[in-house]
Enzyme design. Structure first.
Site, PDB file in Angstrom:
ATOM      1  CG  HIS A  61     -42.402  -8.326  45.744  1.00 28.55           C
ATOM      2  ND1 HIS A  61     -41.717  -7.410  45.983  1.00 28.55           N
ATOM      3  CD2 HIS A  61     -42.562  -9.217  46.871  1.00 28.55           C
ATOM      4  CE1 HIS A  61     -41.743  -7.175  47.057  1.00 28.55           C
ATOM      5  NE2 HIS A  61     -42.085  -8.191  47.863  1.00 28.55           N
ATOM      6  CG  ASP A  95     -42.715  -3.862  48.572  1.00 31.70           C
ATOM      7  OD1 ASP A  95     -42.309  -4.554  49.663  1.00 31.70           O
ATOM      8  OD2 ASP A  95     -41.960  -3.647  47.693  1.00 31.70           O
ATOM      9  CD  GLU A 114     -45.964  -8.330  55.655  1.00 31.54           C
ATOM     10  OE1 GLU A 114     -47.194  -7.774  55.515  1.00 31.54           O
ATOM     11  OE2 GLU A 114     -45.328  -8.505  54.771  1.00 31.54           O
ATOM     12  CG  ASP A 158     -45.865  -5.082  51.986  1.00 35.43           C
ATOM     13  OD1 ASP A 158     -45.824  -6.399  52.627  1.00 35.43           O
ATOM     14  OD2 ASP A 158     -45.239  -5.175  50.739  1.00 35.43           O
ATOM     15  N   GLY A 159     -45.476  -4.955  55.210  1.00 35.09           N
ATOM     16  CA  GLY A 159     -44.195  -4.856  56.003  1.00 35.09           C
ATOM     17  C   GLY A 159     -42.999  -5.038  55.225  1.00 35.09           C
ATOM     18  CG  ASP A 206     -47.070  -9.012  50.821  1.00 36.60           C
ATOM     19  OD1 ASP A 206     -47.196  -8.807  51.925  1.00 36.60           O
ATOM     20  OD2 ASP A 206     -46.480  -8.492  49.916  1.00 36.60           O
TER      21      ASP A 206
END
Length: 155
Positions: A123, A133, A48, A13-14, A68
């Site tokens: 999320h 995240d 990301e 994740d970023g 994501d």
């Protein structure tokens, strides 16, 4: 990949505080290793990509990368990269491909290994996506703190 060698699962994740702004990236192997880092002035898409690039550089063998980011997953699932290369690193609108400096080494590494990309909704309560995240957000926030300290030291 041999039949006995299962892919390692990794979540990436970023995060970015502003776009551009202070950013962070992270990757997590469930119940295993993880890493994170950041940049003081970047974009969410760069973070990301950086998360995936760092995971692929760090975790050996076949991988199953959960992200994501449709930007990342669709590039490989829909083979956008083939068109970019064929068009001289231009996108379908004939504009230069954004983040080429990250895409080129990532594509090279992906082509040399067995790596599958899987989209996961962000999320949404996925434990490992949420952990990636959290780490990326912490890295982005720590970049923000660095900026504030540097700005204050100028006065």
């Amino acid at each position: 990949m041999t039949e006995t060698q299962k892919p390692t699962v990794v979540y990436t994740d970023g995060a970015c505080r502003g776009n551009p702004g202070p950013g962070g990236w992270a990757w997590v192997v469930p119940n295993g290793q993880s890493a994170s880092g950041g940049a003081p002035q970047t974009t969410n898409q760069r973070m990301e990509l950086n998360a995936v690039l760092e995971a692929v550089r760090s975790v050996e063998g076949p991988l199953e990368v959960f992200s994501d980011s449709t930007y990342v997953v669709n590039c490989f699932r829909d083979r956008w990269w083939e068109g970019w290369i064929r068009r001289g690193w231009r996108n379908s609108q004939k504009k230069p491909v954004a983040n080429r400096d990250l895409w080129e080494p990532l594509i090279e590494l992906v082509l040399a290994r067995e790596i599958e990309f899987v989209w996961v909704k962000g999320h949404s309560g996925n434990r490992w996506n949420d952990e990636a995240d959290r780490l990326a957000t912490e890295a982005a926030d720590s970049q923000d703190v660095v900026d504030v300290v540097e700005e204050q030291s100028l006065f």
